[in-house]
Design a protein around this motif. Structure first.
Motif, mmCIF file in Angstrom:
data_model
loop_
_atom_site.group_PDB
_atom_site.id
_atom_site.type_symbol
_atom_site.label_atom_id
_atom_site.label_comp_id
_atom_site.label_asym_id
_atom_site.label_seq_id
_atom_site.Cartn_x
_atom_site.Cartn_y
_atom_site.Cartn_z
ATOM 1 N N ASN A 288 0.831 -1.195 0.000
ATOM 2 C CA ASN A 288 0.000 0.000 0.000
ATOM 3 C C ASN A 288 0.873 1.255 0.000
ATOM 4 O OD1 ASN A 288 -2.300 1.568 0.066
ATOM 5 N ND2 ASN A 288 -2.751 1.199 2.216
ATOM 6 N N PHE A 289 0.438 2.289 -0.719
ATOM 7 C CA PHE A 289 1.129 3.567 -0.868
ATOM 8 C C PHE A 289 2.420 3.440 -1.683
ATOM 9 C CE2 PHE A 289 -1.710 4.647 2.596
ATOM 10 C CZ PHE A 289 -2.083 5.938 2.290
ATOM 11 N N SER A 290 2.491 2.431 -2.545
ATOM 12 C CA SER A 290 3.648 2.314 -3.436
ATOM 13 C C SER A 290 3.568 3.360 -4.542
ATOM 14 C CB SER A 290 3.702 0.915 -4.071
ATOM 15 O OG SER A 290 4.019 -0.070 -3.116
ATOM 16 N N THR A 291 4.702 3.915 -4.912
ATOM 17 C CA THR A 291 4.781 4.902 -5.988
ATOM 18 C C THR A 291 5.620 4.357 -7.141
ATOM 19 O OG1 THR A 291 6.699 5.952 -4.942
ATOM 20 C CG2 THR A 291 4.533 6.847 -4.395
ATOM 21 N N GLU A 292 5.546 5.082 -8.283
ATOM 22 C CA GLU A 292 6.311 4.742 -9.480
ATOM 23 C C GLU A 292 6.064 3.298 -9.931
ATOM 24 O OE1 GLU A 292 10.334 5.807 -8.421
ATOM 25 O OE2 GLU A 292 10.002 7.875 -9.052
ATOM 26 N N ILE A 293 4.804 2.864 -9.853
ATOM 27 C CA ILE A 293 4.478 1.528 -10.330
ATOM 28 C C ILE A 293 4.270 1.578 -11.843
ATOM 29 C CG2 ILE A 293 3.364 0.965 -8.129
ATOM 30 C CD1 ILE A 293 0.681 1.065 -9.654
ATOM 31 N N SER A 294 4.294 0.439 -12.475
ATOM 32 C CA SER A 294 4.104 0.351 -13.922
ATOM 33 C C SER A 294 2.649 0.631 -14.279
ATOM 34 C CB SER A 294 4.494 -1.044 -14.403
ATOM 35 O OG SER A 294 3.970 -1.313 -15.679
ATOM 36 N N GLY B 84 3.359 8.102 -10.441
ATOM 37 C CA GLY B 84 4.344 9.143 -10.172
ATOM 38 C C GLY B 84 5.136 8.832 -8.920
ATOM 39 N N ASP B 85 5.713 9.898 -8.346
ATOM 40 C CA ASP B 85 6.577 9.687 -7.176
ATOM 41 C C ASP B 85 5.996 10.206 -5.873
ATOM 42 O OD1 ASP B 85 6.709 12.364 -7.701
ATOM 43 O OD2 ASP B 85 8.895 12.500 -7.813
ATOM 44 N N LYS B 86 4.696 10.641 -5.902
ATOM 45 C CA LYS B 86 4.103 11.185 -4.681
ATOM 46 C C LYS B 86 2.665 10.723 -4.491
ATOM 47 C CE LYS B 86 6.820 15.473 -4.391
ATOM 48 N NZ LYS B 86 6.762 16.959 -4.393
ATOM 49 N N ILE B 87 2.300 10.550 -3.227
ATOM 50 C CA ILE B 87 0.917 10.303 -2.825
ATOM 51 C C ILE B 87 0.647 11.213 -1.627
ATOM 52 C CG2 ILE B 87 -0.740 8.640 -1.875
ATOM 53 C CD1 ILE B 87 0.757 6.434 -3.307
ATOM 54 N N PRO B 88 -0.440 12.011 -1.634
ATOM 55 C CA PRO B 88 -0.729 12.876 -0.480
ATOM 56 C C PRO B 88 -0.807 12.062 0.809
ATOM 57 C CG PRO B 88 -2.174 13.401 -2.324
ATOM 58 C CD PRO B 88 -1.440 12.152 -2.706
ATOM 59 N N LEU B 89 -0.292 12.628 1.890
ATOM 60 C CA LEU B 89 -0.258 11.910 3.163
ATOM 61 C C LEU B 89 -1.294 12.407 4.162
ATOM 62 C CD1 LEU B 89 3.618 11.599 3.651
ATOM 63 C CD2 LEU B 89 2.032 9.900 2.716
ATOM 64 N N ASN B 90 -2.101 13.398 3.769
ATOM 65 C CA ASN B 90 -3.123 13.902 4.681
ATOM 66 C C ASN B 90 -4.166 12.828 4.983
ATOM 67 O OD1 ASN B 90 -1.948 16.503 4.549
ATOM 68 N ND2 ASN B 90 -3.083 16.944 2.669
ATOM 69 N N THR B 91 -4.577 12.737 6.233
ATOM 70 C CA THR B 91 -5.565 11.738 6.639
ATOM 71 C C THR B 91 -6.610 12.353 7.568
ATOM 72 O OG1 THR B 91 -4.319 11.020 8.593
ATOM 73 C CG2 THR B 91 -3.836 9.897 6.525
ATOM 74 N N GLU C 124 -15.864 3.820 13.540
ATOM 75 C CA GLU C 124 -14.788 4.709 13.105
ATOM 76 C C GLU C 124 -14.767 4.742 11.583
ATOM 77 O OE1 GLU C 124 -11.134 4.301 16.126
ATOM 78 O OE2 GLU C 124 -11.732 2.416 15.200
ATOM 79 N N PHE C 125 -14.205 5.827 11.025
ATOM 80 C CA PHE C 125 -14.027 5.899 9.581
ATOM 81 C C PHE C 125 -12.712 6.598 9.281
ATOM 82 C CE2 PHE C 125 -16.315 9.751 10.789
ATOM 83 C CZ PHE C 125 -15.645 10.748 10.111
ATOM 84 N N PHE C 126 -12.190 6.357 8.079
ATOM 85 C CA PHE C 126 -10.895 6.907 7.690
ATOM 86 C C PHE C 126 -10.955 7.415 6.248
ATOM 87 C CE2 PHE C 126 -10.139 3.751 10.933
ATOM 88 C CZ PHE C 126 -9.165 4.299 11.741
ATOM 89 N N PHE C 127 -10.362 8.582 6.020
ATOM 90 C CA PHE C 127 -10.099 9.080 4.673
ATOM 91 C C PHE C 127 -8.593 9.285 4.566
ATOM 92 C CE2 PHE C 127 -14.530 10.586 5.218
ATOM 93 C CZ PHE C 127 -15.091 10.011 4.085
ATOM 94 N N ASN C 128 -7.987 8.681 3.558
ATOM 95 C CA ASN C 128 -6.539 8.757 3.400
ATOM 96 C C ASN C 128 -6.173 9.423 2.077
ATOM 97 O OD1 ASN C 128 -5.857 7.175 5.821
ATOM 98 N ND2 ASN C 128 -6.786 5.471 4.703
ATOM 99 N N ALA C 129 -4.912 9.844 1.977
ATOM 100 C CA ALA C 129 -4.365 10.435 0.749
ATOM 101 C C ALA C 129 -5.218 11.611 0.262
ATOM 102 C CB ALA C 129 -4.238 9.375 -0.337
ATOM 103 N N ILE C 130 -5.504 12.553 1.175
ATOM 104 C CA ILE C 130 -6.358 13.697 0.858
ATOM 105 C C ILE C 130 -5.494 14.886 0.436
ATOM 106 C CG2 ILE C 130 -8.188 15.207 1.715
ATOM 107 C CD1 ILE C 130 -8.647 13.138 3.938
ATOM 108 N N GLU C 131 -5.883 15.521 -0.639
ATOM 109 C CA GLU C 131 -5.185 16.717 -1.086
ATOM 110 C C GLU C 131 -5.584 17.921 -0.221
ATOM 111 O OE1 GLU C 131 -6.131 17.175 -5.177
ATOM 112 O OE2 GLU C 131 -4.874 15.498 -5.843
ATOM 113 N N ASP C 132 -4.726 18.923 -0.185
ATOM 114 C CA ASP C 132 -5.022 20.144 0.580
ATOM 115 C C ASP C 132 -6.316 20.768 0.078
ATOM 116 O OD1 ASP C 132 -2.605 19.591 1.691
ATOM 117 O OD2 ASP C 132 -1.623 21.461 1.112
#
Length: 239
Positions: A41-47, A126-133, A182-190
């Motif tokens: 999970n949260f891997s970047t630069e995948i094919s 790409g090389d980035k995934i937002p880390l906001n949660t 409980e609930f979770f939102f991950n990889a949220i942009e600003d």
């Protein structure tokens, strides 16, 4: 000749058996569990042709998987082999969007035991995934009373994340509450967001809040320069 005949019958009946639950033994009352996923999970630069493999601890109902999975802005196919699920692009993954594999709690095994927690996976070409949660807890007095009274009647909520803009609110994603509400939102942009939780299903916010118990939280500001994780509490109100 007789031995060969019986051997052919054996291969035919047992080699062509359809996968499914084994009959007999104690009744299975446990939920499926995701044991591993590749890539992580949260891997970047995948094919752009990367296959995503999920391995569960037991056989899952293929029909429930088809109904519970979504990958936003991506065309994909699913292949299920026993306890292993393989996801791959119809052509190639769209590089303009994150690959967000979301599996809600409608996923079940053959005994109709549903997931206790939804599955949320993120990948990027790409090389980035937002880390906001955002981590939220739903405070539901009805559920508290049921637990205190020994009633096994877990309340279920669907929670929507809306992006605020001058033109209104845009639904970004829906998630299910887990067994602990409980609930979770991950990889949220600003940006500026609102959250709406509705008992059972969130279909049309303009109608749902008049028919089901709900909670609304407005003007949530996400800024990775200040804070990348929020913990919220939502109080449930009657329709």
């Amino acid at each position: 000749m007789k031995k060969i005949y019986y051997l052919i019958l054996y291969v035919y009946f047992f080699g062509c058996a359809v996968q499914g639950p084994i009959s007999g033994g104690p009744v299975d009352k446990t939920s499926p569990v995701l044991l591993s996923v590749f890539p992580e999970n949260f891997s970047t630069e995948i094919s752009d042709e990367e296959k995503i493999s999920l391995i569960f601890n037991e056989l899952i109902d293929p029909m429930s998987f088809q109904e519970s999975i979504s990958i936003n802005n991506q065309d994909f196919k699913v292949k299920i082999k026993g306890k292993k699920v393989i996801l791959y692009p119809t052509d190639k993954w769209n590089p303009n969007f994150l690959i967000n594999v979301y599996i809600n709690r409608d996923l079940s095994d053959y005994q109709k035991n549903n997931l206790k927690d939804p599955i949320d996976l993120f990948y990027s070409l790409g090389d980035k995934i937002p880390l906001n949660t955002i981590h939220g807890t739903i405070i539901d007095i009805k559920d508290v009373i049921n637990i205190y009274s020994g009633i096994d009647d877990k309340t279920f909520f669907e929670v929507g994340l809306f992006r605020n803009s001058d033109s209104g609110k845009q639904l970004i994603k829906k998630v299910h509450s887990n067994d602990d509400l409980e609930f979770f939102f991950n990889a949220i942009e600003d940006g500026s967001y609102s959250i709406v939780a509705v008992e059972d299903r969130l279909i049309d916010i303009n109608k749902d809040i008049f028919q089901n118990r709900y909670s609304i939280l407005n003007d949530i500001i996400i800024s990775s320069s200040d804070i990348d994780s929020l913990n919220l509490k939502l109080n449930i109100a009657d329709p």
